[in-house]
Motif scaffolding. Structure first.
Motif, PDB file in Angstrom:
ATOM      1  N   ALA A 176       0.842  -1.199   0.000  1.00  0.00           N
ATOM      2  CA  ALA A 176       0.000   0.000   0.000  1.00  0.00           C
ATOM      3  C   ALA A 176       0.880   1.253   0.000  1.00  0.00           C
ATOM      4  CB  ALA A 176      -0.898  -0.002   1.224  1.00  0.00           C
ATOM      5  N   ILE A 177       0.411   2.259  -0.696  1.00  0.00           N
ATOM      6  CA  ILE A 177       1.190   3.484  -0.809  1.00  0.00           C
ATOM      7  C   ILE A 177       0.702   4.488   0.218  1.00  0.00           C
ATOM      8  CG2 ILE A 177       1.628   5.442  -2.367  1.00  0.00           C
ATOM      9  CD1 ILE A 177       1.321   3.464  -4.678  1.00  0.00           C
ATOM     10  N   THR A 178       1.639   5.249   0.762  1.00  0.00           N
ATOM     11  CA  THR A 178       1.227   6.384   1.589  1.00  0.00           C
ATOM     12  C   THR A 178       1.702   7.645   0.885  1.00  0.00           C
ATOM     13  OG1 THR A 178       3.241   6.269   2.896  1.00  0.00           O
ATOM     14  CG2 THR A 178       1.343   5.083   3.741  1.00  0.00           C
ATOM     15  N   VAL A 179       0.865   8.677   0.957  1.00  0.00           N
ATOM     16  CA  VAL A 179       1.181   9.864   0.173  1.00  0.00           C
ATOM     17  C   VAL A 179       1.036  11.113   1.042  1.00  0.00           C
ATOM     18  CG1 VAL A 179      -1.161   9.851  -0.786  1.00  0.00           C
ATOM     19  CG2 VAL A 179       0.573  11.162  -1.923  1.00  0.00           C
ATOM     20  N   ILE A 180       1.946  12.052   0.823  1.00  0.00           N
ATOM     21  CA  ILE A 180       1.906  13.340   1.527  1.00  0.00           C
ATOM     22  C   ILE A 180       1.817  14.440   0.466  1.00  0.00           C
ATOM     23  CG2 ILE A 180       3.180  14.918   3.063  1.00  0.00           C
ATOM     24  CD1 ILE A 180       2.305  12.353   4.511  1.00  0.00           C
ATOM     25  N   TYR A 181       0.832  15.313   0.630  1.00  0.00           N
ATOM     26  CA  TYR A 181       0.615  16.407  -0.327  1.00  0.00           C
ATOM     27  C   TYR A 181       1.196  17.706   0.227  1.00  0.00           C
ATOM     28  CZ  TYR A 181      -2.868  13.135  -2.081  1.00  0.00           C
ATOM     29  OH  TYR A 181      -3.484  12.017  -2.566  1.00  0.00           O
ATOM     30  N   HIS A 182       1.595  18.579  -0.673  1.00  0.00           N
ATOM     31  CA  HIS A 182       2.139  19.877  -0.258  1.00  0.00           C
ATOM     32  C   HIS A 182       1.520  21.005  -1.083  1.00  0.00           C
ATOM     33  CE1 HIS A 182       5.452  17.955   2.007  1.00  0.00           C
ATOM     34  NE2 HIS A 182       5.453  17.083   1.023  1.00  0.00           N
ATOM     35  N   THR A 183       1.161  22.080  -0.402  1.00  0.00           N
ATOM     36  CA  THR A 183       0.826  23.321  -1.115  1.00  0.00           C
ATOM     37  C   THR A 183       2.136  24.068  -1.365  1.00  0.00           C
ATOM     38  OG1 THR A 183       0.677  24.631   0.897  1.00  0.00           O
ATOM     39  CG2 THR A 183      -1.352  23.539   0.165  1.00  0.00           C
ATOM     40  N   GLN A 184       2.058  25.170  -2.105  1.00  0.00           N
ATOM     41  CA  GLN A 184       3.267  25.967  -2.316  1.00  0.00           C
ATOM     42  C   GLN A 184       3.810  26.479  -0.979  1.00  0.00           C
ATOM     43  OE1 GLN A 184       4.994  26.338  -5.289  1.00  0.00           O
ATOM     44  NE2 GLN A 184       6.516  27.012  -3.798  1.00  0.00           N
ATOM     45  N   ARG A 185       2.893  26.859  -0.083  1.00  0.00           N
ATOM     46  CA  ARG A 185       3.352  27.335   1.226  1.00  0.00           C
ATOM     47  C   ARG A 185       4.082  26.218   1.990  1.00  0.00           C
ATOM     48  NH1 ARG A 185      -0.518  29.371   6.166  1.00  0.00           N
ATOM     49  NH2 ARG A 185      -0.041  27.311   6.966  1.00  0.00           N
ATOM     50  N   ASP A 186       3.557  25.002   1.878  1.00  0.00           N
ATOM     51  CA  ASP A 186       4.225  23.861   2.539  1.00  0.00           C
ATOM     52  C   ASP A 186       5.642  23.680   1.995  1.00  0.00           C
ATOM     53  OD1 ASP A 186       1.901  23.315   3.977  1.00  0.00           O
ATOM     54  OD2 ASP A 186       1.172  21.858   2.497  1.00  0.00           O
ATOM     55  N   ILE A 187       5.754  23.731   0.673  1.00  0.00           N
ATOM     56  CA  ILE A 187       7.078  23.554   0.053  1.00  0.00           C
ATOM     57  C   ILE A 187       8.009  24.682   0.505  1.00  0.00           C
ATOM     58  CG2 ILE A 187       8.350  23.576  -2.150  1.00  0.00           C
ATOM     59  CD1 ILE A 187       6.879  20.981  -1.823  1.00  0.00           C
ATOM     60  N   ASP A 188       7.483  25.912   0.529  1.00  0.00           N
ATOM     61  CA  ASP A 188       8.330  27.047   0.935  1.00  0.00           C
ATOM     62  C   ASP A 188       8.828  26.871   2.374  1.00  0.00           C
ATOM     63  OD1 ASP A 188       7.857  28.129  -1.517  1.00  0.00           O
ATOM     64  OD2 ASP A 188       6.371  29.603  -0.831  1.00  0.00           O
ATOM     65  N   ARG A 189       7.959  26.359   3.212  1.00  0.00           N
ATOM     66  CA  ARG A 189       8.352  26.194   4.621  1.00  0.00           C
ATOM     67  C   ARG A 189       9.360  25.056   4.797  1.00  0.00           C
ATOM     68  NH1 ARG A 189       2.887  27.636   8.014  1.00  0.00           N
ATOM     69  NH2 ARG A 189       3.079  29.874   7.684  1.00  0.00           N
ATOM     70  N   TRP A 190       9.156  24.005   4.061  1.00  0.00           N
ATOM     71  CA  TRP A 190      10.126  22.900   4.101  1.00  0.00           C
ATOM     72  C   TRP A 190      11.481  23.401   3.567  1.00  0.00           C
ATOM     73  CZ3 TRP A 190       9.453  18.096   0.390  1.00  0.00           C
ATOM     74  CH2 TRP A 190      10.470  17.176   0.635  1.00  0.00           C
ATOM     75  N   THR A 191      11.408  24.163   2.477  1.00  0.00           N
ATOM     76  CA  THR A 191      12.626  24.745   1.898  1.00  0.00           C
ATOM     77  C   THR A 191      13.362  25.569   2.949  1.00  0.00           C
ATOM     78  OG1 THR A 191      11.629  24.801  -0.291  1.00  0.00           O
ATOM     79  CG2 THR A 191      13.441  26.346   0.099  1.00  0.00           C
ATOM     80  N   GLU A 192      12.591  26.303   3.738  1.00  0.00           N
ATOM     81  CA  GLU A 192      13.220  27.120   4.761  1.00  0.00           C
ATOM     82  C   GLU A 192      13.941  26.248   5.799  1.00  0.00           C
ATOM     83  OE1 GLU A 192      10.676  29.682   7.177  1.00  0.00           O
ATOM     84  OE2 GLU A 192      12.384  29.614   8.556  1.00  0.00           O
ATOM     85  N   LEU A 193      13.320  25.135   6.170  1.00  0.00           N
ATOM     86  CA  LEU A 193      13.976  24.253   7.148  1.00  0.00           C
ATOM     87  C   LEU A 193      15.272  23.684   6.574  1.00  0.00           C
ATOM     88  CD1 LEU A 193      10.982  22.246   8.675  1.00  0.00           C
ATOM     89  CD2 LEU A 193      11.950  24.432   9.391  1.00  0.00           C
ATOM     90  N   ALA A 194      15.242  23.339   5.298  1.00  0.00           N
ATOM     91  CA  ALA A 194      16.460  22.801   4.680  1.00  0.00           C
ATOM     92  C   ALA A 194      17.524  23.893   4.570  1.00  0.00           C
ATOM     93  CB  ALA A 194      16.133  22.205   3.316  1.00  0.00           C
TER      94      ALA A 194
END
Ligand code: AMP
Ligand code: ZN
Length: 435
Positions: A99-117
């Motif tokens: 079974a697959i598990t999936v996580i979705y991201h909005t642009q804001r989510d991506i921007d925030r993850w980018t900030e953590l990286a």
């Protein structure tokens, strides 16, 4: 210009402000969670129907844990909190039994993850003078893309070379004088052993540091890689359910990993009793996303075992640290950075009528890399077939496993009754890496 991405306001936030910030963001997370069919129902069962039902951070403890099994069940959309058109990316990983598990991201989510990286690469001392060769695979796995955008944001020159093709890795490291790499520790050990074979010397390179993650590794392994390449290696932890890499990263002091507590609410529990473990004691990490829209996750059980180090850090960051991951509280194997549940392999074997029911998965080290061998019994008729047929069967098993779990095992066929018979609870996995 020497750009450094250093968000001192948040990275050195004092404890009280952090708690207020977390509470505010937890309420917003509940707002998004209530938009998903999955959490709407689950939260109603504990009488949370509005973000205002969360008055303090400890109200979170009323909420049941979320597990990987839950994520399997909500597939594909029952945990999505925003309209589909607001999703800009998804990452997926295979869970147990296919079974697959999936996580979705909005642009804001991506921007925030980018900030953590960006915070993470800056925390280990990188600047826009660094040339970054990202040796983690790009794709559904989060290791490649996760670091990519953060490193760009922090001003590094990014070479998105991805994993594999060792010869080309060396060529790029030499030609572009790469200073910083991101890879699994086992891959770094692996390439160090073939550097000489390929005719390279350390002095051909300008490597200074590495982020190592995606798989468990010991302090000794870190030291070994550091001395082989004469570099600093920093531990970086993450999981796709919490975006991916850069949930927790070591700073220059290499003394446990700072968890970005503005983004992830951290709990540690006893995996048997599910009670909160006292601070400092070993237990399972549980995270709640605090700054994510599309896929809010509440009290997600990571199955990773660690402990909290609450002491202040010399670097000045106030976010608490966690110890190197000690192991897992489930049977998931990590083979060269790829997650594999034994049940996935079992499912594949059991679907093949030529193959018997008894099987054994053996994991060893082959040089620096992990090697997995699937031993399985085949019926007497199959076994009396000629060698070509057995070879073809071996290849078929191998290919089916590769298609499903993305690793290529060695396959051994045994006559029926020749594998050790298990008494009581069958022990299907022998992991020789641990001994
Ligand atoms: P994935 O969701 O495929 O990115 O896999 C995440 C899992 O990889 C985590 O739950 C951990 O078990 C493991 N992992 C990731 N980073 C580390 C690390 N630095 N040390 C030990 N294990 C890690
Ligand atoms: Zn620190």
């Amino acid at each position: 210009m020497d750009i450094r991405y250093w968000n001192s306001e948040i990275e050195t936030i004092d404890k009280k402000d952090l708690k207020n910030y977390q509470l505010e963001n937890l309420k917003e997370t509940i707002y998004w969670a209530l938009k998903t069919p999955f959490y709407k129902e689950r939260l109603a069962s504990v009488e949370i129907t509005s973000p205002d039902d969360i008055k303090t951070l400890s109200d979170l403890k009323k909420i049941p844990y979320t597990t990987k099994d839950d994520l399997r069940r909500v597939y594909p959309y029952n945990h999505l909190a925003v309209p589909k058109e607001d999703v800009v990316r998804l990452h997926a990983s295979s869970g147990t039994t296919g079974a697959i598990t999936v996580i979705y991201h909005t642009q804001r989510d991506i921007d925030r993850w980018t900030e953590l990286a960006a915070r993470a690469v800056t925390m280990v001392g990188c600047t826009n003078k660094d040339v970054f060769q990202n040796m983690m695979s790009y794709g559904l796995f989060t290791g490649g893309l996760g670091l990519h955008y953060g490193a760009e944001k922090a001003g590094l020159t990014v070479i998105p070379i991805s994993a594999g093709n060792t010869k080309r890795q060396f060529k790029f490291m030499k030609d572009f004088q790469t200073t910083f790499v991101h890879a699994t520790p086992s891959y770094l050990l692996h390439i160090s052993s073939i550097m000489q074979e390929e005719g390279y010397k350390l002095s051909d390179f300008n490597l200074k540091k590495a982020l190592g993650g995606a798989e468990p590794h010991s302090e000794d392994m870190r030291k070994k890689i550091e001395s082989l390449f004469n570099i600093d290696v920093y531990n970086n932890y993450g999981l796709s359910e919490m975006n991916g890499p850069c949930v927790a990263t070591e700073c220059l002091y290499k003394d446990d990993m700072h968890v970005w507590e503005d983004s992830f609410y951290l709990e540690i529990i006893n995996p048997d009793t599910l009670e909160e473990a006292p601070e400092g004691e070993e237990g399972e990490l549980v995270f709640t996303t605090l700054r994510r829209q599309a896929t809010p996750l509440l009290r997600y059980r990571t199955r990773d075992l660690s402990s909290i180090n609450p002491a202040p850090c010399k670097c000045g960051r106030t976010h608490r640290r966690i110890a190197r991951i000690k192991g897992r509280s489930d049977d998931m194997l990590i083979i060269n950075g790829v997650n594999v549940f034994p049940a996935q392999i079992e499912e594949i074997i059991m679907k093949m009528p030529e193959v018997g029911t008894n099987y054994l998965i053996v994991v060893d080290k082959a040089g620096a890399l992990d090697k997995i061998t699937v031993k399985t019994e085949v019926g007497p008729n199959t076994f009396s077939d000629d060698a070509r047929d057995l070879n073809a069967l071996r290849e078929r098993i191998k290919q089916n496993i590769k298609d499903a779990v993305l690793i290529s095992p060695a396959v051994e066929l045994h006559e029926q009754g020749k594998l050790p018979v298990q008494e009581g609870k069958a022990k299907r996995v022998i992991d020789n890496r641990k001994t």
